[in-house]
Write a protein that holds these residues in place. Structure first.
Motif, PDB file in Angstrom:
ATOM      1  N   ARG A 251      21.498  -0.332  47.788  1.00  0.00           N
ATOM      2  CA  ARG A 251      22.439  -0.192  48.903  1.00  0.00           C
ATOM      3  C   ARG A 251      21.681  -0.188  50.234  1.00  0.00           C
ATOM      4  O   ARG A 251      22.094  -0.816  51.191  1.00  0.00           O
ATOM      5  N   ASP A 252      20.547   0.526  50.260  1.00  0.00           N
ATOM      6  CA  ASP A 252      19.738   0.550  51.492  1.00  0.00           C
ATOM      7  C   ASP A 252      19.286  -0.846  51.881  1.00  0.00           C
ATOM      8  O   ASP A 252      19.364  -1.237  53.038  1.00  0.00           O
ATOM      9  N   ILE A 253      18.808  -1.586  50.874  1.00  0.00           N
ATOM     10  CA  ILE A 253      18.241  -2.895  51.209  1.00  0.00           C
ATOM     11  C   ILE A 253      19.337  -3.887  51.584  1.00  0.00           C
ATOM     12  O   ILE A 253      19.139  -4.753  52.432  1.00  0.00           O
ATOM     13  N   PHE A 254      20.526  -3.730  51.005  1.00  0.00           N
ATOM     14  CA  PHE A 254      21.645  -4.596  51.415  1.00  0.00           C
ATOM     15  C   PHE A 254      21.996  -4.318  52.871  1.00  0.00           C
ATOM     16  O   PHE A 254      22.358  -5.217  53.617  1.00  0.00           O
ATOM     17  N   ARG A 255      21.905  -3.035  53.254  1.00  0.00           N
ATOM     18  CA  ARG A 255      22.254  -2.690  54.627  1.00  0.00           C
ATOM     19  C   ARG A 255      21.190  -3.213  55.595  1.00  0.00           C
ATOM     20  O   ARG A 255      21.512  -3.880  56.568  1.00  0.00           O
TER      21      ARG A 255
END
Lengths: 304, 106
Positions: A251-255
Motif C-alpha cells: 500500500r505504501d509503495i502504491f501511494r
C-alpha cells in the motif's frame, strides 16, 4: 431523500484494504465489519479501489450490493494472499471500449504496436526493431529472469526460480511466497483500474488464455518498479508474518509511486499506441431510451 | 483534507457519509478528496440533512486562511464576512432573526 450512490474515480481512492475476519454488513447505509464481540468498524468502501476479503470473513447481500453501487472491487483471497474469486464491480459496461480493445487485439499490426509500447514502458527503452510479438515475449522472459536473479543477489536472498504453485512452497521458499502475496495485491488494484476504465480483464496483448490476461499485461509494467523489489527486501528480513508485511508495504509503495493516478491514463496511452480510432456506433443502432445518469467516476463505472 | 461535521442529522445520512469518510467522533467525518468528490459529498448532505445542520471544511491553499468552509441548516454560529475575511458570529439563541436560515445570511 439522499441522492443515488455513484462511484468515485479510482485516482481519488486508497488502493487496497484487507479484511481479515468478521461479518461485513450494511448498517444505516454504511459498510461495517462486525466482529464476534459486536464491535463495529466502518469501512469507507467508496474510497477504496479494491477490498480483499480473507478466509475469516462473511459478507451479506446488502454489503455486496453496496460495494457494487460504489464501484469497489471485492476480491476473496485464500492462504498466502492468493486470489480465489472476485465480484462487486462488473466489467463490460462500455461496449465502445470493449470493441476498441478487441479490435486492437485482433489486428496483428495494432497488437504489435501495443506490445511494443508495453515493452517500452516496462523497461524504459525502445524494444529492438523488427521483432514479432513472439520474439519480444522471448526477450522479455529472459530479461525478467535476469531481473529476479539480480534483485535476489542485491537483497541477499537465495533464489532458484519463480514458482507460482501455492501447494508446492517449501519452508525455504520465502521469496516466492512474498512475490505471490505482492503480485496478487498489485493484480487486485490493476483489475479494479482496468474495469473502471471500461476494458475487459481477459483480452490481453502479451498474455492470453486467462480471465485476467490484460490485468497481467498492465500490472507487469509496474511490477519491477514496485512490488518485486519490495517482496525481495521483505524476504531478506525473514519476518514471522511475511504476507502481512508485504501487503502493508504494498500500500505504501502504491501511494508513493502514485499508481492509482497513473494507471488509467497509462492504459489509455498504451492502447492509443495501437493507432486505431475507437469505433463509432452504427447508424442503425438504437441509442439508450433512458440516457445514462451523469457520474463523477471513471468511464467503466456503472452509474445506473 | 476534508472535514464534515453533522449535528442532529438522520442516521441514514450519517451512514451515507461513512461510505467515503471516516467518522472519528460522533458526527465528525474526515477524508481527503478533490473538488468534484467534495461537491458530490456536500450534495448528499444538502439532500439528507432534514432538520439538522452541517458544516464542511476543506483545505484551500489559495485562500488567506488556507481553508474554506460552508454551512447548512440552523446553528447559533453563523458565518459572516468581515472586511473581506470570513468569520463566525455567535448568536444568543433568542436573537436569531425569525424565518431566516443562517446559511442564507451570508
Amino acid at each position: 431523500m439522499l441522492p443515488p450512490l455513484k462511484p468515485l474515480p479510482i485516482k481519488e481512492r486508497i488502493s487496497v484494504l484487507y479484511v481479515e475476519k468478521g461479518n461485513l454488513d450494511v448498517l444505516d447505509g454504511a459498510f461495517v465489519v462486525v466482529d464476534k464481540n459486536g464491535v463495529r468498524t466502518h469501512i469507507p468502501i467508496g474510497g477504496v479501489a479494491c477490498l480483499m476479503l480473507e478466509v475469516g470473513t462473511r459478507i451479506s447481500h446488502a454489503a455486496v450490493r453496496l460495494a457494487a453501487q460504489v464501484g469497489t472491487l471485492l476480491v476473496w483471497i485464500g492462504e498466502g494472499g492468493v486470489r480465489l474469486y472476485s465480484a462487486g464491480q462488473p466489467g463490460g459496461a462500455r461496449s465502445d471500449r470493449l470493441l476498441y480493445q478487441a479490435a486492437l487485439a485482433l489486428d496483428d499490426e495494432a497488437r504489435l504496436k501495443v506490445v511494443r509500447e508495453m515493452y517500452r514502458r516496462r523497461f524504459g527503452e525502445e524494444p529492438p526493431a523488427r521483432r514479432s510479438v513472439e520474439q519480444l515475449r522471448g526477450i522479455e522472459g529472459a530479461r525478467v529472469r535476469e531481473m529476479y536473479k539480480l534483485l535476489a543477489r542485491q537483497f541477499g536472498v537465495e533464489w532458484r526460480q519463480r514458482n507460482y504453485d501455492v501447494e508446492s512452497w517449501d519452508a525455504g521458499d520465502l521469496p516466492n511466497r512474498c512475490l505471490s502475496a505482492a503480485t496478487s495485491c498489485l493484480y487486485g488494484v490493476t483489475e479494479a483500474a482496468v474495469l473502471a476504465a471500461g476494458y475487459a480483464p481477459a483480452v490481453g496483448f502479451i498474455h492470453t488464455g486467462k480471465p485476467l490476461s490484460f490485468v497481467y499485461d498492465v500490472a507487469d509494467i509496474y511490477k519491477f518498479e514496485t512490488v518485486v523489489p519490495l517482496a525481495f527486501s521483505i524476504a531478506a528480513k525473514r519476518p514471522s508474518e511475511p504476507e502481512r508485511d508485504v501487503r502493508l508495504q504494498c500500500r505504501d509503495i502504491f501511494r508513493t509511486s502514485r499508481l492509482l493516478e497513473r494507471i488509467i491514463p497509462d492504459i489509455e496511452n498504451i492502447l492509443a499506441a495501437g493507432d486505431r480510432q475507437p469505433p463509432k456506433p452504427h447508424d442503425e443502432q438504437v441509442a439508450p431510451a433512458i440516457p445514462n445518469a451523469e457520474g463523477i467516476g471513471d468511464p467503466g463505472h456503472r452509474t445506473g | 483534507m476534508l472535514v464534515v461535521i453533522l449535528e442532529n442529522a438522520p442516521p441514514r445520512l450519517r451512514g451515507r457519509l461513512a461510505i467515503w469518510l471516516l467518522e472519528v467522533r460522533a458526527g465528525v467525518y474526515v477524508g481527503e478528496y478533490g473538488r468534484k468528490v467534495r461537491e458530490y459529498i456536500w450534495a448528499q448532505v444538502t439532500e439528507g440533512i432534514e432538520d439538522g445542520n452541517a458544516v464542511i471544511i476543506w483545505r484551500a491553499p489559495g485562500q488567506e486562511a488556507g481553508f474554506e468552509f460552508e454551512t447548512l441548516g440552523h446553528n447559533r454560529r453563523v458565518p459572516v464576512q468581515m472586511d473581506g475575511v470570513k468569520l463566525v458570529e455567535f448568536h444568543a439563541e433568542a436573537a436569531l432573526p425569525q424565518g431566516i436560515r443562517p446559511d442564507k445570511a451570508l
